[in-house]
Design a protein around this motif. Structure first.
Motif, PDB file in Angstrom:
ATOM      1  N   UNK A   1     -70.160  26.945 -15.296  1.00 58.78           N
ATOM      2  CA  UNK A   1     -70.447  25.991 -14.217  1.00 58.78           C
ATOM      3  C   UNK A   1     -71.882  25.481 -14.270  1.00 58.78           C
ATOM      4  N   UNK A   2     -72.663  25.966 -15.232  1.00 52.39           N
ATOM      5  CA  UNK A   2     -74.050  25.530 -15.341  1.00 52.39           C
ATOM      6  C   UNK A   2     -74.957  26.123 -14.279  1.00 52.39           C
ATOM      7  N   UNK A   3     -74.539  27.205 -13.683  1.00 53.45           N
ATOM      8  CA  UNK A   3     -75.297  27.801 -12.576  1.00 53.45           C
ATOM      9  C   UNK A   3     -76.403  28.760 -13.016  1.00 53.45           C
ATOM     10  N   UNK A   4     -76.391  29.207 -14.252  1.00 60.46           N
ATOM     11  CA  UNK A   4     -77.346  30.219 -14.703  1.00 60.46           C
ATOM     12  C   UNK A   4     -78.778  29.710 -14.594  1.00 60.46           C
ATOM     13  N   UNK A   5     -79.055  28.573 -15.193  1.00 62.89           N
ATOM     14  CA  UNK A   5     -80.423  28.029 -15.163  1.00 62.89           C
ATOM     15  C   UNK A   5     -80.855  27.725 -13.738  1.00 62.89           C
ATOM     16  N   UNK A   6     -79.942  27.190 -12.933  1.00 63.02           N
ATOM     17  CA  UNK A   6     -80.265  26.876 -11.543  1.00 63.02           C
ATOM     18  C   UNK A   6     -80.593  28.146 -10.765  1.00 63.02           C
ATOM     19  N   UNK A   7     -79.774  29.178 -10.909  1.00 66.07           N
ATOM     20  CA  UNK A   7     -80.043  30.441 -10.217  1.00 66.07           C
ATOM     21  C   UNK A   7     -81.394  31.017 -10.619  1.00 66.07           C
ATOM     22  N   UNK A   8     -81.658  31.031 -11.916  1.00 62.76           N
ATOM     23  CA  UNK A   8     -82.936  31.583 -12.383  1.00 62.76           C
ATOM     24  C   UNK A   8     -84.110  30.799 -11.800  1.00 62.76           C
ATOM     25  N   UNK A   9     -84.009  29.489 -11.791  1.00 63.72           N
ATOM     26  CA  UNK A   9     -85.073  28.653 -11.235  1.00 63.72           C
ATOM     27  C   UNK A   9     -85.268  28.944  -9.748  1.00 63.72           C
TER      28      UNK A   9
END
Length: 159
Positions: free
Chosen positions: A52-60
């Motif tokens: 879902x592309x959530x990894x980078x967003x969560x980390x940020x």
């Protein structure tokens, strides 16, 4: 998880999203005051976050100070990788992921439910120690009645 949400609301947090990677839009995470990643299978949870592309967003969001709570597998995927669980439970890696990097919001590796799992598997402690030795790393073992708060890289055990 519902109790944790109620506790956080009682502490004054609003707009807490019990994020479901299977159906929720990852943009909802941007508006949350706190995020709770639920448990389950760490490989499925992380694969879903990745898809879902959530990894980078969560980390940020985490690096910018947003409170994120991980329950069981949710706590595992906040760490650097899934290497420990790849070694201990290769059958749980349903998609045969070779890249076991995770969110990497903390360098702390967590093994939740250690008390219950070590009763069920007397070899668990020696397996974790072998992993620690071979990777020159530490694994924080948490009982079901414990938690850990990680802030600015420092960990405080609760329980």
């Amino acid at each position: 998880m519902i109790d944790l949400k109620a506790t956080l609301e009682n502490l004054g947090f609003e707009n807490i999203i019990l994020f479901d990677v299977f159906k929720d839009d990852s943009n909802l995470l941007k508006t949350a005051k706190a995020i709770i990643l639920n448990g389950g299978y760490e490989f499925i949870l992380f694969d879903s976050l990745r898809q879902t592309g959530s990894v980078a967003l969560l980390k940020k969001l985490i690096l910018n100070g947003k409170p994120v709570y991980g329950i069981s597998a949710g706590a595992i995927v906040l760490g650097p990788d899934l290497d420990l669980f790849t070694q201990l439970y290769p059958e749980d890696n349903f998609n045969n992921d070779s890249d076991t990097a995770s969110i990497d919001a903390t360098s702390i590796r967590i093994y939740p439910h250690y008390d219950k799992h070590s009763q069920d598997n007397p070899q668990l402690e020696s397996s974790i120690k072998a992993f620690e030795s071979s990777t020159n790393s530490n694994v924080t073992r948490l009982r079901n009645d414990e938690g850990i708060v990680i802030r600015d890289g420092a960990a405080k055990l609760l329980g």
